[in-house]
Design a protein around this motif. Structure first.
Motif, PDB file in Angstrom:
ATOM      1  N   ILE A 182       1.506   1.806   1.279  1.00 48.77           N
ATOM      2  CA  ILE A 182       2.269   0.723   1.088  1.00 48.77           C
ATOM      3  C   ILE A 182       2.377  -0.177   2.445  1.00 48.77           C
ATOM      4  CG2 ILE A 182       4.444  -0.084   0.290  1.00 48.77           C
ATOM      5  CD1 ILE A 182       3.082   1.412  -1.608  1.00 48.77           C
ATOM      6  N   LYS A 190       8.262  -2.373   2.743  1.00 46.98           N
ATOM      7  CA  LYS A 190       7.368  -1.433   2.359  1.00 46.98           C
ATOM      8  C   LYS A 190       7.973  -0.164   2.387  1.00 46.98           C
ATOM      9  CE  LYS A 190       5.727  -2.227   7.031  1.00 46.98           C
ATOM     10  NZ  LYS A 190       6.645  -3.629   6.980  1.00 46.98           N
ATOM     11  N   THR A 191       8.834   0.185   3.461  1.00 49.90           N
ATOM     12  CA  THR A 191       9.411   1.528   3.547  1.00 49.90           C
ATOM     13  C   THR A 191      10.467   1.935   2.198  1.00 49.90           C
ATOM     14  OG1 THR A 191       9.436   1.211   6.055  1.00 49.90           O
ATOM     15  CG2 THR A 191      10.925   2.872   5.156  1.00 49.90           C
ATOM     16  N   ALA A 194       8.220   2.650  -0.674  1.00 48.22           N
ATOM     17  CA  ALA A 194       7.725   3.918  -0.403  1.00 48.22           C
ATOM     18  C   ALA A 194       8.668   4.861  -0.646  1.00 48.22           C
ATOM     19  CB  ALA A 194       7.052   4.068   1.054  1.00 48.22           C
ATOM     20  N   LYS A 195       9.679   4.994  -0.223  1.00 45.78           N
ATOM     21  CA  LYS A 195      10.925   5.968  -0.378  1.00 45.78           C
ATOM     22  C   LYS A 195      11.078   6.042  -1.910  1.00 45.78           C
ATOM     23  CE  LYS A 195      13.294   5.670   4.111  1.00 45.78           C
ATOM     24  NZ  LYS A 195      14.451   5.323   4.539  1.00 45.78           N
ATOM     25  N   LEU A 207       6.434   8.540   6.824  1.00 47.99           N
ATOM     26  CA  LEU A 207       7.234   6.982   7.292  1.00 47.99           C
ATOM     27  C   LEU A 207       6.745   6.811   8.863  1.00 47.99           C
ATOM     28  CD1 LEU A 207      10.701   7.347   5.749  1.00 47.99           C
ATOM     29  CD2 LEU A 207       8.649   6.062   4.955  1.00 47.99           C
ATOM     30  N   ASP A 259       4.268   4.531   4.297  1.00 46.08           N
ATOM     31  CA  ASP A 259       4.751   3.034   4.481  1.00 46.08           C
ATOM     32  C   ASP A 259       4.068   2.239   5.536  1.00 46.08           C
ATOM     33  OD1 ASP A 259       5.687   4.024   6.921  1.00 46.08           O
ATOM     34  OD2 ASP A 259       7.575   3.005   6.521  1.00 46.08           O
ATOM     35  N   TYR A 260       2.538   2.783   5.712  1.00 51.75           N
ATOM     36  CA  TYR A 260       1.808   2.175   6.630  1.00 51.75           C
ATOM     37  C   TYR A 260       0.442   2.628   6.634  1.00 51.75           C
ATOM     38  CZ  TYR A 260       1.710   5.894  10.096  1.00 51.75           C
ATOM     39  OH  TYR A 260       1.838   7.030  10.608  1.00 51.75           O
TER      40      TYR A 260
END
Length: 374
Positions: A182, A190-191, A194-195, A207, A259-260
């Protein structure tokens, strides 16, 4: 962390297009309850307890993060959305869809609104036959016997016929992808996404460790001085983290979500570094990029600059408060160029500028459906 529960549901219909009724119910359950793991064959039976048209019955296995009470309310809402009209009578009636909660983990629930295991299930062959097809060795929490043994002890003598038609099981995200990345600009969410996805679909979460980078606060104070050490430290950390986490398969997780993606290092470096620094940086990046596992799906969350600045302000990280709109626009241009040129990456762009997927379930489901349908 939210717990993944396993529930078994019974679905029946004896009005209208019965196959369509069951498929619509399955699709709604997939959308609102959880991942459908198994669907039984369709069984045709005479109406039970009243005079009416024949029923089509199935059972399904679902994994869900919903509590038993929320599950029941969601099932009732689905019945209502599909046109079932509730009446005050306790007599059995024709219905276009009927959904019952049979089992929930190994729990015994005795409340005013919900009884689990379903109190009548052992007496009904139209429930037990499709249930045993997909859960023959599951233990009945009260009887302490396998369901296939319970079926053998069932006194229901009504005729039940398996038909040839089959229903379509919606394919969950966890079966389509092994690794989802993401991405998005600073403050895109995005974080958070993702969570949320990792909790709902039981994914291993990776993360970015930006909070541990000592150069980040210094960079926002003096970009020219700290840009190169910042980007090099981020690159090294991202490479190490992704190499380690993607190589370690977790037997208790369905897939991996981060998240990346490491390419963000190059995007930010293009914006922050001087020409000579970037040339050196690019050499290091190319060596590392060859070794990194590529995601099966790359999701880019687009948010307009105004919304990004609002999100950055609301989350309150002191070192981010002086970020300018021009800087965010450059970062977005870098992502846009990357997505347009990286043809081998399975990329999905979702505009979340008008969405609040953290606080609004409908917006979150919209994103999930985008990923499922892609």
């Amino acid at each position: 962390m939210k717990i993944q529960n396993t529930t078994y549901l019974s679905l029946g219909t004896n009005q209208g297009n019965k196959l369509e009724n069951l498929q619509n119910a399955i699709n709604h359950i997939d959308d609102k309850v959880g991942v459908i793991q198994k669907i039984s064959s369709i069984y045709k039976t005479a109406s039970w307890g009243f005079s009416g048209d024949d029923f089509y019955n199935i059972c399904i296995k679902v994994t869900t993060i919903l509590s038993p009470e929320t599950l029941l309310n969601t099932v009732l809402d689905i019945e209502s959305e599909l046109g079932r009209l509730k009446t005050n009578t306790k007599e059995y009636q024709n219905r276009n869809i009927d959904i019952d909660v049979l089992l929930f983990n190994n729990d015994i629930i005795l409340s005013k609104s919900l009884i689990v295991p379903h109190s009548k299930m052992l007496e009904r062959k139209f429930v037990m036959v499709p249930l045993v097809e997909i859960a023959d060795n599951v233990i009945h929490p009260i009887e302490k016997k396998q369901l296939k043994i319970c079926l053998q002890n069932c006194n229901d003598s009504s005729e039940i016929l398996k038909i040839d038609e089959q229903l379509v099981r919606p394919i969950p995200i966890s079966e389509k992808y092994n690794y989802i990345a993401i991405e998005g600009n600073i403050g895109a969410g995005k974080t958070s996404l993702a969570k949320m996805l990792s909790q709902e679909f039981n994914a291993k979460l990776v993360l970015e460790r930006f909070a541990d980078n000592p150069f980040l606060p210094k960079f926002y104070e003096d970009k020219e001085r700290y840009a190169f050490p910042l980007e090099m430290s981020f690159l090294a950390d991202r490479y190490q983290q992704l190499s380690d986490d993607l190589a370690q398969f977790d037997l208790f997780k369905n897939f991996i979500i981060s998240d990346y993606y490491i390419f963000k290092s190059l995007i930010f470096a293009q914006v922050t570094l001087q020409k000579e620094e970037y040339i050196l940086y690019r050499k290091m990046f190319d060596l590392m990029y060859k070794e990194i596992t590529k995601p099966d799906l790359y999701v880019y969350l687009y948010q307009n600059t105004e919304r990004l600045l609002e999100n950055i302000k609301n989350r309150g990280r002191g070192y981010e408060q002086n970020i300018k709109s021009e800087y965010l626009k450059k970062i977005h241009s870098g992502y846009k160029s990357f997505i347009n040129t990286e043809k081998n990456l399975n990329s999905l762009i979702i505009d979340v500028s008008e969405l609040d997927f953290v606080n609004k379930k409908h917006d979150y489901k919209y994103i999930i459906n985008k990923i499922k349908e892609f």
